[in-house]
Design a protein around this motif. Sequence first.
Motif, PDB file in Angstrom:
ATOM      1  N   GLN A  31      -6.262  -6.802 102.315  1.00  0.00           N
ATOM      2  CA  GLN A  31      -5.964  -5.538 103.002  1.00  0.00           C
ATOM      3  C   GLN A  31      -5.592  -5.777 104.470  1.00  0.00           C
ATOM      4  OE1 GLN A  31      -9.618  -3.401 102.282  1.00  0.00           O
ATOM      5  NE2 GLN A  31      -8.819  -2.393 100.462  1.00  0.00           N
ATOM      6  N   LEU A  32      -6.340  -6.660 105.112  1.00  0.00           N
ATOM      7  CA  LEU A  32      -6.065  -6.969 106.523  1.00  0.00           C
ATOM      8  C   LEU A  32      -4.693  -7.625 106.678  1.00  0.00           C
ATOM      9  CD1 LEU A  32      -9.580  -8.351 107.538  1.00  0.00           C
ATOM     10  CD2 LEU A  32      -8.505  -6.299 108.479  1.00  0.00           C
ATOM     11  N   LYS A  33      -4.362  -8.535 105.750  1.00  0.00           N
ATOM     12  CA  LYS A  33      -3.074  -9.217 105.801  1.00  0.00           C
ATOM     13  C   LYS A  33      -1.934  -8.213 105.664  1.00  0.00           C
ATOM     14  CE  LYS A  33      -1.427 -13.434 106.144  1.00  0.00           C
ATOM     15  NZ  LYS A  33      -1.764 -14.242 107.346  1.00  0.00           N
ATOM     16  N   SER A  34      -2.149  -7.237 104.770  1.00  0.00           N
ATOM     17  CA  SER A  34      -1.126  -6.206 104.555  1.00  0.00           C
ATOM     18  C   SER A  34      -0.919  -5.371 105.816  1.00  0.00           C
ATOM     19  CB  SER A  34      -1.546  -5.306 103.391  1.00  0.00           C
ATOM     20  OG  SER A  34      -0.666  -4.208 103.269  1.00  0.00           O
ATOM     21  N   LEU A  35      -2.023  -5.008 106.476  1.00  0.00           N
ATOM     22  CA  LEU A  35      -1.935  -4.223 107.708  1.00  0.00           C
ATOM     23  C   LEU A  35      -1.282  -5.019 108.833  1.00  0.00           C
ATOM     24  CD1 LEU A  35      -5.433  -2.478 107.599  1.00  0.00           C
ATOM     25  CD2 LEU A  35      -3.196  -1.376 107.296  1.00  0.00           C
ATOM     26  N   ASP A  60     -20.804  -1.139 121.834  1.00  0.00           N
ATOM     27  CA  ASP A  60     -20.679  -0.016 120.906  1.00  0.00           C
ATOM     28  C   ASP A  60     -19.219   0.148 120.504  1.00  0.00           C
ATOM     29  OD1 ASP A  60     -20.639   2.391 119.552  1.00  0.00           O
ATOM     30  OD2 ASP A  60     -22.064   3.376 120.898  1.00  0.00           O
ATOM     31  N   SER A  61     -18.918  -0.033 119.215  1.00  0.00           N
ATOM     32  CA  SER A  61     -17.522   0.032 118.762  1.00  0.00           C
ATOM     33  C   SER A  61     -16.923   1.428 118.924  1.00  0.00           C
ATOM     34  CB  SER A  61     -17.415  -0.414 117.304  1.00  0.00           C
ATOM     35  OG  SER A  61     -18.224   0.390 116.465  1.00  0.00           O
ATOM     36  N   PHE A  71      -5.788  -1.784 111.292  1.00  0.00           N
ATOM     37  CA  PHE A  71      -6.395  -3.112 111.167  1.00  0.00           C
ATOM     38  C   PHE A  71      -7.778  -3.117 111.831  1.00  0.00           C
ATOM     39  CE2 PHE A  71      -7.332  -7.420 112.513  1.00  0.00           C
ATOM     40  CZ  PHE A  71      -6.854  -8.218 111.486  1.00  0.00           C
ATOM     41  N   ILE A  72      -7.845  -2.576 113.051  1.00  0.00           N
ATOM     42  CA  ILE A  72      -9.122  -2.537 113.788  1.00  0.00           C
ATOM     43  C   ILE A  72     -10.114  -1.626 113.079  1.00  0.00           C
ATOM     44  CG2 ILE A  72     -10.219  -1.821 115.962  1.00  0.00           C
ATOM     45  CD1 ILE A  72      -7.566  -2.702 117.357  1.00  0.00           C
ATOM     46  N   ARG A  73      -9.636  -0.479 112.569  1.00  0.00           N
ATOM     47  CA  ARG A  73     -10.521   0.449 111.866  1.00  0.00           C
ATOM     48  C   ARG A  73     -11.166  -0.232 110.656  1.00  0.00           C
ATOM     49  NH1 ARG A  73     -11.227   3.894 115.564  1.00  0.00           N
ATOM     50  NH2 ARG A  73      -9.575   5.325 116.130  1.00  0.00           N
ATOM     51  N   LEU A  74     -10.386  -1.009 109.913  1.00  0.00           N
ATOM     52  CA  LEU A  74     -10.929  -1.723 108.761  1.00  0.00           C
ATOM     53  C   LEU A  74     -11.911  -2.798 109.231  1.00  0.00           C
ATOM     54  CD1 LEU A  74     -11.152  -2.442 105.785  1.00  0.00           C
ATOM     55  CD2 LEU A  74      -9.004  -3.736 105.980  1.00  0.00           C
ATOM     56  N   LEU A  89      -7.448  -5.590 122.166  1.00  0.00           N
ATOM     57  CA  LEU A  89      -8.513  -5.428 121.176  1.00  0.00           C
ATOM     58  C   LEU A  89      -8.078  -5.998 119.827  1.00  0.00           C
ATOM     59  CD1 LEU A  89     -11.336  -4.309 120.764  1.00  0.00           C
ATOM     60  CD2 LEU A  89     -10.335  -2.086 120.215  1.00  0.00           C
ATOM     61  N   TYR A  90      -6.828  -5.771 119.474  1.00  0.00           N
ATOM     62  CA  TYR A  90      -6.278  -6.287 118.220  1.00  0.00           C
ATOM     63  C   TYR A  90      -6.289  -7.819 118.219  1.00  0.00           C
ATOM     64  CZ  TYR A  90      -2.737  -7.412 114.657  1.00  0.00           C
ATOM     65  OH  TYR A  90      -2.067  -7.946 113.586  1.00  0.00           O
TER      66      TYR A  90
END
Length: 450
Positions: free
Chosen positions: A225-229, A186-187, A238-241, A203-204
């Motif tokens: 978006q991930l690359k930017s974060l 469960d995230s 990053f994890i939230r996305l 986790l990251y």
Amino acid sequence: AYNIHVNGVLHCRVRYSQLLGLHEQLRKEYGANVVPAFPPKKIFTLTPAEVEQRREQLEKYMQAVRQDPTLGGSETFNSFLRKAQQETQQIPTEEVVLEVLLSNGQRVKVTILTSDQTEDVLEAVASKLDLPDDLVGYFSLFLVRETKDGAFSFVRKLQEFELPYVSVTSLHNPEFQIILRKSYWDSAYDDDVMEHRVGLNLLYAQTVSDIEHGWILVNKEQHRQLKSLQEKVSKKEFIRLAQTLKYYGYLKFDPCVTDFPEKGCHVVVSAGNNELNFQVRLPNEQIKEGSFKVTRMRCWRVTSSVPMSNGPSGSSPGKSEVKLELAFEYLMSKDRLQWVTITSPQAIMLSICLQSMVDELMVKKSGGSIRKMFRRRVNGALRRSDSQQAVKSPPLLDSPDASREPMAKLSSKLTSVSLRGISHSSSANDVGANDFHGNYAFEGIGDEDL
């Protein structure tokens, strides 16, 4: 000696007298009315038929002990298996350095004893990383095999009855390694882990790795978006996305074969979000995707078979490849159950995933906290709470007569995995009810789930 196989791998060799000693110790600790009956001694030399009969009796005894929540989770039983594993592999107790992989490719070197059990090694890794005690239980050690493309194929989650150093070194293959990964589904529990710097970093790193290996699906805009974060080192964002992306938190398995929707279909199975996801390649090369919810699986079983020796006379039956299958009975519609079978060397790992999803669901259903699921130190010894017993895989015993033909082996229902050796294909109909692992999460299914 009898060979004891756990999770399809030779775990140890033990003699009748050693098993009798274990039995007497269990009787002394728990009472004769709790411990199952033990195969009696024989005065005269056993005939080949009697040898096989004793093997079957001992196998049933070991499975009965392992199945009992008190006996199977006892330190007496687990320490017996650990000691036997160490003696079989002839590895003396000494201080060694063990390398444990992290998801980002880094290696954590911990100084341990060869006789240290899984919990001890996990704690040593956590201590080296400065991971807080209350977060240790969110992670587990996994035995993996490195593939040619640098990814990992998961063999199994290391259990409380084994010694990680002995388990990995006895394979005599550098491709096998131990990796640290999160062990919940469960995230929502990510929030607990991200509260601490080390938990966040672990986790990251795992999320980045899963994206790089294609386990988490990312389109061009999401990738940007991930690359930017990443460049901003915004790990939480990053994890939230990533949590919003398809297959986040899933464990991806090697390509294998299924009989759904028709026999012989090639499939890639992923486990996560309380389901098994299928990406099936049909015989006409069409790709179809679908998911099987764990709450709609009435039961499942794992079967193992060793092909009968019918090859060249020089071939060794002992080197026959074990074929593993996971079969689950699924509620396709309100009144229709159907069996679905996956043929994969990772069938036991798949079963372990199913069981841990059910465990997590049941703890949530009862209003429990995931923090309470994990182990605590009691009088200096590590103890696991009753609500999260580790997966109890069945010990399977081989006859000491090495020249005999591979025999069919049958195990009764266990807490999480049931293995049944077969020498030919079989249908679900020819297996007794006790061979299955029943799913308690299925019992609470409501009409809204349909």
